[in-house]
Design a protein around this motif. Sequence first.
Motif: not given
Length: 272
Positions: A59-67
């Motif tokens: 789960s994250g937010s728009t604008g985040d970088y997910l790795y």
Amino acid sequence: MSITRVLSAALLALGLAAAPAAADSPSASPSGDDGAPTEAGTSFRTATEIEQGQQATASGSTGDYLYWSFPADAGQRPTVKATVKLPEASTRGGAETWQVDVYDGLRRRQACQYGTQTRTAAQDAASVDLSCTLRTVRGWSEPWANDPLPGTYYIRLTATGLGASELGLPVNAEVQVDSKDIGGAAAVDGSLAKPLVPGIATTAETSDSDAGSDATTATLSSIDPDDGWASGWWSDRWVWTAIGGVLAALAGIGGYALTRGSGRASRVSPGA
């Protein structure tokens, strides 16, 4: 030796050569996702490790970088698939563009051989699917080349070109990596001394002499291929080499038999 016996021996040799290749062929990845990660990192150093065949979620937010990170060995052609479940259409100001990038252990961005690496989702779209199939991982390459090499690979998933009003909206992501074993077609003469795993050169290994000491490690990735690095030393390249040798031997025996027979016939007198 008759031609029949020669052919029988050749078929037996081919069977023995092909048997190890069949035994070493990779088995299908388990379909279960028990223990699959449910979060993603926010940088290369904090990337969440996943096994090939696992479906990781985050789960994250728009604008985040997910790795995320995963291991890939020589002879494999990894395919990264990502699905992003977008926020409610009423909360979005317009279309969103999502992109998945793949980097190797030296943080060099790897080109996708095929797949939809970047995709724009309409405002009313509920999700967006992305994919990236890398080139086949090589066992060795020139220092100046950008070829995929054995080691850790990083996945980075993010949205691009967002407006200020669209930042911070909640999203859910799913990522999975699967590989196709290319085999001897991708074999090269050479191998790396160590896979491109960050920190592997400074890893402290415990030996029998210092079993009582505390061994520390600086390796930034703890996931290895199931059979260890460079496990694909055997490939169908060996089989085709054996087939070529057998065919060459058969050609030599057949040519000798033909020339010997014609020579014997020419030495027999007409009146004999």
